[in-house]
Design a protein around this motif. Sequence first.
Motif, mmCIF file in Angstrom:
data_model
loop_
_atom_site.group_PDB
_atom_site.id
_atom_site.type_symbol
_atom_site.label_atom_id
_atom_site.label_comp_id
_atom_site.label_asym_id
_atom_site.label_seq_id
_atom_site.Cartn_x
_atom_site.Cartn_y
_atom_site.Cartn_z
ATOM 1 N N ASN A 24 -21.302 -31.179 16.787
ATOM 2 C CA ASN A 24 -20.765 -29.821 16.838
ATOM 3 C C ASN A 24 -20.803 -29.253 18.249
ATOM 4 O OD1 ASN A 24 -20.113 -29.757 14.134
ATOM 5 N ND2 ASN A 24 -22.030 -28.814 13.523
ATOM 6 N N LEU A 27 -17.850 -30.693 19.999
ATOM 7 C CA LEU A 27 -16.639 -30.024 19.524
ATOM 8 C C LEU A 27 -16.517 -28.634 20.151
ATOM 9 C CD1 LEU A 27 -14.173 -30.356 17.704
ATOM 10 C CD2 LEU A 27 -15.552 -29.468 15.805
ATOM 11 N N ALA A 37 -15.444 -24.434 16.655
ATOM 12 C CA ALA A 37 -16.113 -25.694 16.315
ATOM 13 C C ALA A 37 -16.837 -25.579 14.973
ATOM 14 C CB ALA A 37 -17.093 -26.080 17.419
#
Length: 145
Positions: A24, A27, A37
Motif C-alpha cells: 500500500n 501504491l 491507494a
Amino acid sequence: MTALLPILFAVAAGLCVAVQSPSNAMLARSTGSVWFAATISFLGGTFVLLTIWAAYDRTPLSAVRAAPAWAWIGGLYGVVFVAAVAYATPRLGLAVTLTVTLAAQLTMAVALDHFGLLGLRQEPVSLSRLAGLALVVAGVFLVRR
C-alpha cells in the motif's frame, strides 16, 4: 490442538499485514495519494470478499440487521489502519511502523478485554499482561534505535 487453527489464521493475518503495508505504501507513492491507494486496496479486497461470499457463503443481506450499530463501523478502522500504515511505512520503515501499531493494538486489546467491551469476554488486567505490554513498548524503542 483446538487453538492451532486460530493461531495459524492469526499468523497468516500477521504475515499479510507485513506484506500489505509496503504494498500500500508503494501504491501511495506511485499514485501520489494515500487516500487513492487505500481506496484501490479496499476495492480489491471488496471484490475478493464479494466473490468468496457469493460462491461459498451466501448469507442473506438481511442478516446484517441483527448487528448492533457499533458493529457497522468496522470498515472505518480498516480505512484508518490502511491509510496510516501506507503513510507511515516509507517514513518510519516497516519494522518501526508495525511495532508501533502492534503496541497500540495490544494496549487497546488489554483495555477492551479488561472491561469486556464490544461483546468480548471480560479478562481483567493482570501483572503479566502489563509486563507483556511493557516489553512490547520497550520493543518499539529498541526497533526504533
